[in-house]
Design an enzyme around this catalytic site. Structure first.
Site, PDB file in Angstrom:
ATOM      1  N   PHE A  13     -37.440   7.898  49.120  1.00 28.78           N
ATOM      2  CA  PHE A  13     -37.284   6.616  49.818  1.00 28.78           C
ATOM      3  C   PHE A  13     -37.735   5.458  48.943  1.00 28.78           C
ATOM      4  O   PHE A  13     -37.242   4.347  49.053  1.00 28.78           O
ATOM      5  CB  PHE A  13     -38.091   6.627  51.115  1.00 28.78           C
ATOM      6  N   CYS A  14     -38.733   5.695  48.101  1.00 32.39           N
ATOM      7  CA  CYS A  14     -39.259   4.625  47.251  1.00 32.39           C
ATOM      8  C   CYS A  14     -39.742   5.238  45.939  1.00 32.39           C
ATOM      9  O   CYS A  14     -40.532   6.174  45.995  1.00 32.39           O
ATOM     10  CB  CYS A  14     -40.403   3.899  47.945  1.00 32.39           C
ATOM     11  N   PRO A  15     -39.303   4.805  44.785  1.00 36.88           N
ATOM     12  CA  PRO A  15     -38.485   3.615  44.559  1.00 36.88           C
ATOM     13  C   PRO A  15     -36.996   3.799  44.809  1.00 36.88           C
ATOM     14  O   PRO A  15     -36.251   2.828  44.798  1.00 36.88           O
ATOM     15  CB  PRO A  15     -38.740   3.310  43.085  1.00 36.88           C
TER      16      PRO A  15
ATOM     17  N   ILE B 294     -41.043   8.993  43.262  1.00 38.65           N
ATOM     18  CA  ILE B 294     -41.855   8.583  44.412  1.00 38.65           C
ATOM     19  C   ILE B 294     -42.664   7.360  43.969  1.00 38.65           C
ATOM     20  O   ILE B 294     -42.840   7.139  42.770  1.00 38.65           O
ATOM     21  CB  ILE B 294     -42.763   9.763  44.836  1.00 38.65           C
ATOM     22  N   SER B 295     -43.167   6.589  44.928  1.00 38.07           N
ATOM     23  CA  SER B 295     -43.922   5.376  44.598  1.00 38.07           C
ATOM     24  C   SER B 295     -45.095   5.690  43.683  1.00 38.07           C
ATOM     25  O   SER B 295     -45.837   6.645  43.918  1.00 38.07           O
ATOM     26  CB  SER B 295     -44.483   4.747  45.870  1.00 38.07           C
TER      27      SER B 295
END
Lengths: 76, 379
Positions: A13-15, B294-295
């Site tokens: 979902f992120c980034p 992922i972040s």
């Protein structure tokens, strides 16, 4: 023959797939290819659009099983 | 023969792993059956998210720092001696001093760093807040800012993915407070076709920026900065004028990762649920250092570290795997000087941020202090 890198961004979902692709391209040589895998249908549209905008080449794209894939060749 | 756990990197991820592991394997450490050694680059531990407040004078610099030795459990052997080579084939790490550390289990937590030098003109023409020196310079620039065009420019990859939005909304309220907002125009640029990687966050940010009169430019990947002409140009062909450029520079991982041939850009190929280096069974990777899509954020490092602790402790004491990492990330989002929200998600649950409130802003301020309990592995 240039190498092909695969980024498995399924479930990311992120980034997210396009940000991962942009980051990966910065580390690649001109002519290298990267395949991005995504569970976000928007990737199949967003990535080719962005690649065309900045002058990279979309080599292949489509749907495979439960995800979408786009292959981009770094052109500059 | 005692087992050696070696942790390379003294940031949040490495520190939580070291401290948490000490508690889980205390009896074995007491008997001398297992040792934990950390190799770091500095004697101080910095609370990096606190840098966001430095440009606005909202935090004292000393609040950002603690001596690393005091943050670490006293049972951890700590060397300030930067690693120069990680040899996963022969299970040893060489340091700047020439010291060589062998290990049975390795945790790589070498983090990420800003690379403004990767974009022509950015070092000379830009300000940032992702390190203390940059945050101080931005504070000075804001002190003397009398209005004009501000560009908040986001580059990929970068850590702390909500910080660019936070600084944008905080800038607006800061300038309102100084009576300069009616003389200022902010333009926020983002690499992809929306205002944030997380779609729900982007959907919240767009009307918020429209309401505040903040302009935005999506699909903006920085090509170059011209410090003399005060312009910033994108690969997509857009050029913006600025009086003050606040940039989130692109990041790389640590040089030792590249120098050791462990990963392009300093990012180590890592299994996204096991947190093991691809191809290794005794090398864990934690925090920004992984190449997991992922972040790169403190909370990611925290939740990954908890997983590494459980698995290392189980392997060392019971010879079994404990659990997989589910991709959990939790981020506070400051939506101004007095309001905030939060977002959490994992590999299977999409994010769904709530409405901003003053209460969540206070939670964030409280966490700025509670962080030190996280680093000690207590929270």
């Amino acid at each position: 023959m240039s190498e092909r890198k695969v980024i498995d961004a399924r479930g990311s979902f992120c980034p997210g797939p396009l940000m991962e692709l942009i980051a990966a391209l910065k580390l690649m040589q001109v002519g290298d290819e990267v395949e991005i895998l995504s569970t976000d249908q928007g990737t199949a549209k967003d990535v080719p659009e962005w690649a065309a905008k900045v002058g990279h080449e979309t080599v292949d794209s489509g749907e495979k099983d439960d995800h979408w894939f786009v292959v981009v060749r770094k052109a500059k | 023969m005692s087992k050696k756990v070696l942790i390379v990197g003294g940031g949040l991820a490495g520190t939580i792993v070291a401290n948490g592991l000490c508690r889980h394997i205390a009896p074995q450490m007491r008997k001398g059956e297992i040792s934990i050694t950390m190799i770091g680059t500095t004697d101080t531990h910095m609370y990096q998210p606190g840098l966001l407040y430095v440009p606005f004078g909202k935090i004292r610099e000393h609040e950002l720092f603690r001596p690393q030795r005091k943050v670490l459990d006293k049972r951890v052997i700590f060397h300030i001696d930067p690693a120069t080579n990680i040899d996963v084939e022969n299970q040893k790490v060489t340091c700047k001093s020439g010291a060589v550390h062998e290990y049975d289990y390795l945790v790589i937590a070498t983090g990420s760093r800003i690379m403004p030098q990767n974009i022509p003109g950015m070092e000379e023409g830009g300000h940032w807040f992702y390190d203390l020196d940059g945050a101080r310079k931005l504070r000075t620039a804001l002190d003397t800012f009398e209005g004009g065009k501000i560009v908040v420019n986001v580059n990929a990859p970068h850590k702390c993915p909500v910080a660019p939005l936070e600084i944008t909304f905080m800038l607006k309220e800061y300038l309102q407070g100084k009576g300069l907002w009616n003389k200022t125009e902010i333009t926020y640029t983002y690499p992809i076709g929306r205002l944030h990687a997380l779609e729900p966050v982007a959907e919240w940010a767009k009307p918020a920026m429209d309401k505040d009169g903040i302009k935005y430019e999506t699909f903006f990947n920085t090509k170059e900065v011209d410090p003399d002409a005060k312009t910033i140009s994108s690969e997509e062909g857009v050029t913006l004028n600025y009086d003050l450029l606040v940039t989130i520079p692109p990041h790389n991982g640590a040089p030792v990762i590249m120098d050791s041939g462990l990963g392009d850009g300093g990012w180590v190929p890592t299994n996204k649920t096991k947190l093991l280096r691809e191809g290794s069974t005794n090398v864990f990777v934690c925090g920004d250092t992984t190449n997991i899509p992922i972040s790169k954020a403190g909370s990611t490092a925290h939740f990954e570290a908890d997983t590494v602790i459980d698995n290392l402790a189980s392997i060392l004491t019971e010879g079994r795997w404990a659990r997989d990492y589910d991709g959990k990330v939790f981020c506070f989002v400051e939506t101004g000087m007095n309001t905030g929200t939060y977002v959490w998600f994992n590999y299977t649950t999409p994010p769904n941020p709530g409405a901003p409130s003053q209460m969540i802003h206070w939670f964030k301020l409280a966490y700025n202090r509670l962080y030190w309990l996280s680093a000690r592995g207590l929270l």
